[in-house]
Scaffold this motif. Sequence first.
Motif, PDB file in Angstrom:
ATOM      1  N   TRP A 145       6.763  -2.213   4.266  1.00  0.00           N
ATOM      2  CA  TRP A 145       6.644  -3.270   3.267  1.00  0.00           C
ATOM      3  C   TRP A 145       5.463  -4.169   3.619  1.00  0.00           C
ATOM      4  CZ3 TRP A 145      12.420  -5.255   2.978  1.00  0.00           C
ATOM      5  CH2 TRP A 145      13.215  -4.248   2.397  1.00  0.00           C
ATOM      6  N   VAL A 147       9.085  -7.294  -2.975  1.00  0.00           N
ATOM      7  CA  VAL A 147       9.419  -5.892  -2.733  1.00  0.00           C
ATOM      8  C   VAL A 147      10.792  -5.646  -3.353  1.00  0.00           C
ATOM      9  CG1 VAL A 147       9.896  -4.120  -1.007  1.00  0.00           C
ATOM     10  CG2 VAL A 147       8.128  -5.841  -0.570  1.00  0.00           C
ATOM     11  N   ALA A 182      12.021  -9.825  -0.506  1.00  0.00           N
ATOM     12  CA  ALA A 182      12.651  -8.539  -0.779  1.00  0.00           C
ATOM     13  C   ALA A 182      13.893  -8.795  -1.620  1.00  0.00           C
ATOM     14  CB  ALA A 182      13.025  -7.833   0.516  1.00  0.00           C
ATOM     15  N   ALA A 214       5.734  -3.094  -4.881  1.00  0.00           N
ATOM     16  CA  ALA A 214       6.236  -2.290  -3.768  1.00  0.00           C
ATOM     17  C   ALA A 214       7.743  -2.128  -3.933  1.00  0.00           C
ATOM     18  CB  ALA A 214       5.915  -2.970  -2.439  1.00  0.00           C
ATOM     19  N   ARG A 215       8.253  -0.925  -3.641  1.00  0.00           N
ATOM     20  CA  ARG A 215       9.688  -0.717  -3.848  1.00  0.00           C
ATOM     21  C   ARG A 215      10.237   0.344  -2.909  1.00  0.00           C
ATOM     22  NH1 ARG A 215      10.139   1.564  -9.966  1.00  0.00           N
ATOM     23  NH2 ARG A 215      12.170   2.352  -9.278  1.00  0.00           N
ATOM     24  N   ASP A 243       7.372   4.037  -0.738  1.00  0.00           N
ATOM     25  CA  ASP A 243       6.905   2.794  -0.118  1.00  0.00           C
ATOM     26  C   ASP A 243       6.416   1.858  -1.214  1.00  0.00           C
ATOM     27  OD1 ASP A 243       5.534   4.452   2.773  1.00  0.00           O
ATOM     28  OD2 ASP A 243       7.512   3.678   2.382  1.00  0.00           O
TER      29      ASP A 243
END
Length: 225
Positions: free
Chosen positions: A31, A37, A196, A210-211, A225
Amino acid sequence: MTDEREPLVVADGLSLRTKQGPVFADLHFTWPGLGPVAVTGPAGSGRSSVLLAVGGRMRGLTGRLSVAGIDAIRRPAEVRAITSVARIADLVRLESRLRVAECITERALIDAVAPQRAEVGFGRLESTLGVAFPRQALVDDLPALEQTVLAVVLATLRPARLVLLDDADARIDLADQQRLFEALRTICATLDTAIAFGTTETAALPADLARLDLTRPDSVTAPKD
């Protein structure tokens, strides 16, 4: 300033098994150090447990997990010191019958932040986000989107490298989810942090976000990613 090119969280073969069976298994992900995220997956896929793990708040982990260069499995207390929880499962959540002003005071006490400093920081983020939380309003009377943003803002009263938010999509329609994600981006950019968040709904997620995509342990696949 945080270098977003340097990964904040790195997991290699991260797994968690309880007496009831695997919660998640063999996760590999990185991350970034700045920005939101998403941790996605259906009920039972381990979203909440992953968030607790990267926050230094989960025992029984195997594999490797690093947060800001700290071994989160061997030195979880150090990870807890640089992370903050906005909302997660039934462990951390806003008290519905508290007023906004009481929430600010309570969070300041929990995080050992001077009340005046907490109010100033809270007010600055309100201005940046273009929102105003009525101090005498009950949490339960706020719309679901505002409750979620409030929880995140409160979690930033103490500086943290990573803020954790579970069930980001709870009771929020797709339009408000998009507004939430924009608010999270703004908070991250303003405070030079990462957030997150867990969600079961993916339709509103920005394509560039981002996940980490989870599945139930009986059909674990490699997450993105």
